[in-house]
Scaffold this active site. Sequence first.
Site, PDB file in Angstrom:
ATOM      1  N   ASN A  55      -7.820   7.409  16.894  1.00  0.00           N
ATOM      2  CA  ASN A  55      -7.059   8.350  16.081  1.00  0.00           C
ATOM      3  C   ASN A  55      -7.781   9.690  16.146  1.00  0.00           C
ATOM      4  OD1 ASN A  55      -5.776   9.815  14.115  1.00  0.00           O
ATOM      5  ND2 ASN A  55      -5.998   8.283  12.491  1.00  0.00           N
ATOM      6  N   ARG A 110      -3.204   6.985  18.479  1.00  0.00           N
ATOM      7  CA  ARG A 110      -2.245   7.410  17.478  1.00  0.00           C
ATOM      8  C   ARG A 110      -1.669   8.747  17.923  1.00  0.00           C
ATOM      9  NH1 ARG A 110      -3.319  10.262  11.714  1.00  0.00           N
ATOM     10  NH2 ARG A 110      -1.196  10.087  10.933  1.00  0.00           N
ATOM     11  N   HIS A 140       3.538   8.274   8.716  1.00  0.00           N
ATOM     12  CA  HIS A 140       2.822   7.062   8.280  1.00  0.00           C
ATOM     13  C   HIS A 140       3.551   5.799   8.735  1.00  0.00           C
ATOM     14  CE1 HIS A 140       1.235   9.480   4.573  1.00  0.00           C
ATOM     15  NE2 HIS A 140       0.288   9.405   5.482  1.00  0.00           N
ATOM     16  N   HIS A 173       2.650   4.026   0.555  1.00  0.00           N
ATOM     17  CA  HIS A 173       1.379   4.433   1.170  1.00  0.00           C
ATOM     18  C   HIS A 173       0.883   5.632   0.361  1.00  0.00           C
ATOM     19  CE1 HIS A 173      -1.346   5.188   4.708  1.00  0.00           C
ATOM     20  NE2 HIS A 173      -1.367   6.361   4.109  1.00  0.00           N
ATOM     21  N   ASN A 195      -4.441  10.404   0.507  1.00  0.00           N
ATOM     22  CA  ASN A 195      -4.504  11.841   0.334  1.00  0.00           C
ATOM     23  C   ASN A 195      -3.152  12.451   0.714  1.00  0.00           C
ATOM     24  OD1 ASN A 195      -5.722  14.285  -0.153  1.00  0.00           O
ATOM     25  ND2 ASN A 195      -6.243  14.529   2.011  1.00  0.00           N
ATOM     26  N   GLY A 196      -2.588  11.943   1.812  1.00  0.00           N
ATOM     27  CA  GLY A 196      -1.168  12.155   2.101  1.00  0.00           C
ATOM     28  C   GLY A 196      -0.470  10.895   1.640  1.00  0.00           C
ATOM     29  N   ARG A 233      -0.669  18.714  -0.841  1.00  0.00           N
ATOM     30  CA  ARG A 233       0.697  19.108  -0.443  1.00  0.00           C
ATOM     31  C   ARG A 233       1.653  18.987  -1.626  1.00  0.00           C
ATOM     32  NH1 ARG A 233       0.899  15.042   4.414  1.00  0.00           N
ATOM     33  NH2 ARG A 233      -1.207  15.432   5.152  1.00  0.00           N
ATOM     34  N   ASP A 269      -8.762  15.132  -5.075  1.00  0.00           N
ATOM     35  CA  ASP A 269      -9.143  13.723  -5.029  1.00  0.00           C
ATOM     36  C   ASP A 269      -8.723  13.031  -6.323  1.00  0.00           C
ATOM     37  OD1 ASP A 269     -10.875  11.314  -5.233  1.00  0.00           O
ATOM     38  OD2 ASP A 269     -11.701  12.125  -3.368  1.00  0.00           O
ATOM     39  N   GLY A 282      -5.730   4.776   0.085  1.00  0.00           N
ATOM     40  CA  GLY A 282      -6.810   5.057  -0.866  1.00  0.00           C
ATOM     41  C   GLY A 282      -6.436   4.894  -2.340  1.00  0.00           C
ATOM     42  N   GLU A 335      -4.516   1.288  -3.054  1.00  0.00           N
ATOM     43  CA  GLU A 335      -5.393   0.110  -3.001  1.00  0.00           C
ATOM     44  C   GLU A 335      -6.434   0.114  -4.117  1.00  0.00           C
ATOM     45  OE1 GLU A 335      -7.034  -0.180   1.015  1.00  0.00           O
ATOM     46  OE2 GLU A 335      -5.038   0.262   1.820  1.00  0.00           O
ATOM     47  N   ASN A 336      -6.790   1.323  -4.583  1.00  0.00           N
ATOM     48  CA  ASN A 336      -7.952   1.414  -5.478  1.00  0.00           C
ATOM     49  C   ASN A 336      -7.691   1.859  -6.908  1.00  0.00           C
ATOM     50  OD1 ASN A 336     -10.174   0.756  -3.609  1.00  0.00           O
ATOM     51  ND2 ASN A 336      -9.349   2.507  -2.495  1.00  0.00           N
ATOM     52  N   GLU A 373      -3.918   0.604   9.997  1.00  0.00           N
ATOM     53  CA  GLU A 373      -3.220   1.295  11.080  1.00  0.00           C
ATOM     54  C   GLU A 373      -3.900   1.056  12.424  1.00  0.00           C
ATOM     55  OE1 GLU A 373      -3.447   4.558   8.254  1.00  0.00           O
ATOM     56  OE2 GLU A 373      -1.591   5.329   9.113  1.00  0.00           O
TER      57      GLU A 373
HETATM   58  P1  ADP Z   1      -6.125   9.805   3.918  1.00  0.00           P
HETATM   59  O1  ADP Z   1      -6.300   8.660   4.902  1.00  0.00           O
HETATM   60  O2  ADP Z   1      -4.715  10.275   3.771  1.00  0.00           O
HETATM   61  O3  ADP Z   1      -7.116  10.904   4.035  1.00  0.00           O
HETATM   62  P2  ADP Z   1      -6.946   7.819   1.958  1.00  0.00           P
HETATM   63  O4  ADP Z   1      -5.973   6.722   2.209  1.00  0.00           O
HETATM   64  O5  ADP Z   1      -8.365   7.630   2.347  1.00  0.00           O
HETATM   65  O6  ADP Z   1      -6.396   9.207   2.471  1.00  0.00           O
HETATM   66  O7  ADP Z   1      -6.906   8.114   0.371  1.00  0.00           O
HETATM   67  C1  ADP Z   1      -7.663   9.090  -0.225  1.00  0.00           C
HETATM   68  C2  ADP Z   1      -7.353   9.064  -1.729  1.00  0.00           C
HETATM   69  O8  ADP Z   1      -7.688   7.755  -2.227  1.00  0.00           O
HETATM   70  C3  ADP Z   1      -8.167  10.060  -2.523  1.00  0.00           C
HETATM   71  O9  ADP Z   1      -7.332  10.691  -3.475  1.00  0.00           O
HETATM   72  C4  ADP Z   1      -9.167   9.184  -3.224  1.00  0.00           C
HETATM   73  O10 ADP Z   1      -9.523   9.703  -4.463  1.00  0.00           O
HETATM   74  C5  ADP Z   1      -8.392   7.903  -3.419  1.00  0.00           C
HETATM   75  N1  ADP Z   1      -9.328   6.808  -3.678  1.00  0.00           N
HETATM   76  C6  ADP Z   1     -10.204   6.241  -2.841  1.00  0.00           C
HETATM   77  N2  ADP Z   1     -10.957   5.315  -3.490  1.00  0.00           N
HETATM   78  C7  ADP Z   1     -10.540   5.318  -4.778  1.00  0.00           C
HETATM   79  C8  ADP Z   1     -10.912   4.619  -5.964  1.00  0.00           C
HETATM   80  N3  ADP Z   1     -11.873   3.702  -5.945  1.00  0.00           N
HETATM   81  N4  ADP Z   1     -10.246   4.870  -7.124  1.00  0.00           N
HETATM   82  C9  ADP Z   1      -9.267   5.800  -7.157  1.00  0.00           C
HETATM   83  N5  ADP Z   1      -8.867   6.515  -6.072  1.00  0.00           N
HETATM   84  C10 ADP Z   1      -9.495   6.276  -4.915  1.00  0.00           C
END
Ligand code: ADP
Length: 392
Positions: free
Chosen positions: A7, A88, A177, A203, A206-207, A236, A278, A326, A329-330, A379
């Site tokens: 990627n 990608r 995505h 999904h 960040n995006g 965005r 973030d 991100g 999942e979290n 991915e």
């Molecule tokens: P990209 O691949 O689009 O850059 P990611 O899928 O890595 O983005 O997601 C980034 C986002 O996920 C950020 O806003 C980050 O704060 C959030 N994130 C990552 N870990 C955690 C967590 N443990 N708790 C809350 N948000 C999280």
Amino acid sequence: MKVLAINAGSSSLKFQMYEMPEEKVLISGLFERIGINNSGYTLKVNGEKIKKEVVLNNHEDAVEYLIKELLENNIVASLDEIEALGHRVVHGGDKYADSVVITDEVLQDVEKFYPLAPLHNPANVLGIKAFQKSVPNAVVVGVFDTAFHQTMEERDFLYGVPYEWYTDYKVRKYGFHGTSHKFLANRMMEILNKKDAKIITCHLGNGGSISAVKNGKCIDTSMGFTPNAGIIMGTRSGDIDVTIIPYIMSQTGKTLDEVIDDLNKKSGFLGICGISSDSRDVEDGMKDNNLRCILTHKMFVKSVVNYIASYYVALGGADAICFSAGIGENSVTVRKDIIEALNALGIKIDEASNNTRGKEALITSEESAVPCYIIPTDEELMIARDAFNLAK
Ligand code: ADP
């Protein structure tokens, strides 16, 4: 067969090497700040993390270090062992509904789509070309972010603008995505053991984007002509009334490029809360009772809920909703508030199961009308699978 999933971004190159068809990860890593100062890379190999600072003037330099590491770590004894490369590619226009072996013609097409993805496609091509010299014998495959969404119907991908904008200039919704949405939909169909399942895939990174999938095919998605459309994201804006653009230009004296830059890089979470893009910072701000952070969270949840509700209706119900990337999942809080806002659909959270991070889990209770899941996306694995299938 050893397959490398790649990627390439404008200043980064992420990779993962697999033994296929076992889908075993042999090594993975990220080259960062290519062509900028303080460049370097991190690797994960044999359960160990390695970090090195090296000068990376261009993508070829990154590929050279990558190959050196593959040989030194005995991942391959010779480069001929790498039989397939999966790249990608962000934009495949309306021509590529599936992954393809990259020929000169495909490469020319990807270049033709530069105006549609000015930040991404040129970087993807840099990555493809950087490997051509060093690994010339591998089958090279392009995996397009837009491909999965090509099953949308005209009614769903057209905008209410002069039809000639579509026929003459290709103005339409493409969606992005796609590789992640396809992975999520496939995994959900597997879990539900139902091929004709109606699934809403979220999904949220960040995006972020949301898709409606029926019979394994995408019927609608929240991103549009560009990845700026749809839900509110890290930086965005998501959907806005376009007339805001000339208005802000007239009020501030900003140029069109500056306003577009604001909408891509200074909007979303960052724009609303004024602190950070973030979601972790937004959540910390909420704990400190920062009103703008609370507002950001509420607006984000609402924008996601609006799409889920609209896709629930478009699909005629849903067999499952899943959260990934991100935030999906979290973030326990984001998922909880989204699910609670979907209460009118009879969806009920299981708070204990929702208290999970980064792992596959069912997070709704037994009486929930629609089960919701956390599904970590992958991915790179999808890219490797397509590269393997086309090479084999
Ligand atoms: P990209 O691949 O689009 O850059 P990611 O899928 O890595 O983005 O997601 C980034 C986002 O996920 C950020 O806003 C980050 O704060 C959030 N994130 C990552 N870990 C955690 C967590 N443990 N708790 C809350 N948000 C999280």
